[in-house]
Enzyme design. Structure first.
Site, mmCIF file in Angstrom:
data_model
loop_
_atom_site.group_PDB
_atom_site.id
_atom_site.type_symbol
_atom_site.label_atom_id
_atom_site.label_comp_id
_atom_site.label_asym_id
_atom_site.label_seq_id
_atom_site.Cartn_x
_atom_site.Cartn_y
_atom_site.Cartn_z
ATOM 1 N N CYS A 90 -16.184 3.652 0.342
ATOM 2 C CA CYS A 90 -14.835 2.988 0.477
ATOM 3 C C CYS A 90 -14.482 3.014 2.129
ATOM 4 C CB CYS A 90 -13.739 2.772 -0.380
ATOM 5 S SG CYS A 90 -13.434 5.131 -0.600
ATOM 6 N N ARG A 118 -14.117 -6.802 2.451
ATOM 7 C CA ARG A 118 -13.064 -6.561 2.129
ATOM 8 C C ARG A 118 -12.000 -8.021 2.797
ATOM 9 N NH1 ARG A 118 -10.399 -1.301 1.716
ATOM 10 N NH2 ARG A 118 -8.604 -3.160 1.128
ATOM 11 N N ARG A 174 1.553 -1.354 -0.054
ATOM 12 C CA ARG A 174 0.186 0.104 0.464
ATOM 13 C C ARG A 174 0.920 1.191 -0.038
ATOM 14 N NH1 ARG A 174 -5.615 1.776 1.810
ATOM 15 N NH2 ARG A 174 -5.509 3.761 2.476
ATOM 16 N N ASP A 187 -16.431 9.355 -2.529
ATOM 17 C CA ASP A 187 -14.991 9.489 -1.512
ATOM 18 C C ASP A 187 -15.335 10.856 -0.907
ATOM 19 O OD1 ASP A 187 -13.016 8.541 -0.586
ATOM 20 O OD2 ASP A 187 -11.929 8.107 -2.114
ATOM 21 N N HIS A 193 -6.856 0.658 -6.320
ATOM 22 C CA HIS A 193 -7.058 0.297 -5.507
ATOM 23 C C HIS A 193 -8.306 -0.725 -6.025
ATOM 24 C CE1 HIS A 193 -7.890 -0.166 -1.479
ATOM 25 N NE2 HIS A 193 -8.549 0.868 -0.781
ATOM 26 N N GLN A 227 -10.114 -3.187 -2.885
ATOM 27 C CA GLN A 227 -11.512 -1.869 -2.762
ATOM 28 C C GLN A 227 -12.843 -2.451 -3.481
ATOM 29 O OE1 GLN A 227 -12.287 -0.269 -0.055
ATOM 30 N NE2 GLN A 227 -14.836 -0.698 -0.216
#
Length: 320
Positions: A279, A307, A117, A239, A144, A147
């Site tokens: 998210c 997730r 990450r 987001d 991403h 996700q």
């Protein structure tokens, strides 16, 4: 878990692969991962843990801090029978200037898989190019994919299918917008992105997504009008306006996104059974009002839990 011939073929096809962007995976491969995620979730709920990764170790490199990514991967690898090793860039030599290529080859001798990450997509791609073990993109500034794999699982659970589902994403044309376009296009969804001028998704990624959508019978549309994007939408997604590393732009972005808040008025333009997704982490009162994100139409905790299950499927497929 008893496998049929088709499932065995996909296991062989995916074993050892990297997971850098959803554009690298076919529709059938994503469906296999989603069905495996559903199966692993069902087994866990029944108190039956599948452990195909006994003796395997996942190295988790974090340049960007996280709640959901770290906990879901660490718990996931443990439930699969393996071990997760947290590697902060403050603690390993890549954070002190060691070449990515050296780190990739050294870790390949110790581990069975790497999740990273970080900020730059180029770092993930170089790591994958030099490593001899699977590399999973846990997040970059560009994509991403983990996700969105969980998001696709959540949409299937709430809407019954993915093909033809209309998702309206309202906000910054960031890594989430990019991965939603690519994943949604591959699954034949309609993805509508509403972002202000100067904050729209990358043009090259948008064209790739449109090409994928055309092939699979989906649609990708970019607009500056949230009201247009949410018309008859099945899913509304947003987001934060300023992502990690953009904190110094907060005030500028608040002004730019002033008309892009997901609120009751905007939500009324979608289908009556439209679900809300985010998210996380979220800033209530900024990109979304509390009555929406905490309302009965919100599935944010369902997608957050997924997730774990989606990433377990990913690790099992790539590292198994």
């Amino acid at each position: 878990m008893e496998l049929n011939t088709k499932e065995i073929d996909y296991q062989q096809q995916l074993r050892g692969r990297d997971f850098l962007t959803l554009a690298d995976y076919s529709k059938d491969e994503l469906i296999y991962l989603l069905e495996l995620a559903d199966y692993l979730k069902k087994q866990q709920k029944a108190g039956k843990l599948e452990q195909p990764l006994k003796g395997k170790t996942l190295g988790m490199i974090f340049e960007k801090s996280s709640t959901r990514t770290r906990v879901s991967f660490e718990v996931g690898i443990y439930q699969l029978g393996g071990t997760g090793l947290f590697l902060s860039t403050n603690d390993i030599q890549i954070g002190r200037g060691e070449p990515v290529a050296d780190t990739a080859q050294v870790l390949s001798g110790y581990l069975d898989g790497i999740m990273i990450r970080t900020y730059s997509q180029s770092v993930v791609e170089e790591l994958a190019a030099k490593a001899s073990i699977p590399v999973i993109n846990g997040l970059t500034d560009t994509y991403h994919p983990c996700q969105v794999l969980a998001d696709l699982q959540t949409i299937r659970e709430t809407k019954g299918s993915l093909r033809g589902v209309k998702l309206a994403y309202i906000g910054d044309g960031n890594n989430m917008a990019h991965s939603l376009m690519l994943g949604g296009a591959t699954m034949g969804m309609e993805i509508h992105i509403a972002a202000p001028e100067g904050y729209q998704p990358d043009a090259g990624i948008t064209e790739t997504a449109k090409s994928i959508a055309k092939y699979h019978g989906g649609k990708v549309n970019i607009t500056e009008e949230p009201e247009v994007a949410v018309q008859q939408a099945d899913v509304i997604y947003t987001d934060v306006w300023a992502s990690m590393g953009q904190e110094n732009e907060q005030k500028i972005r608040e002004r730019a996104f002033a008309g892009f808040q997901v609120n009751k008025g905007l939500y009324s333009l979608a289908r009556k059974d439209a679900v809300f997704m985010h998210c996380l982490p979220a800033h209530r009162g900024e990109e979304v009002t509390a009555e929406i994100i905490d309302g009965k139409q919100s599935v944010i905790y369902q997608q957050s839990e997924n997730r774990l299950h989606a990433q377990k499927a990913l690790m099992a497929a790539l590292m198994g």
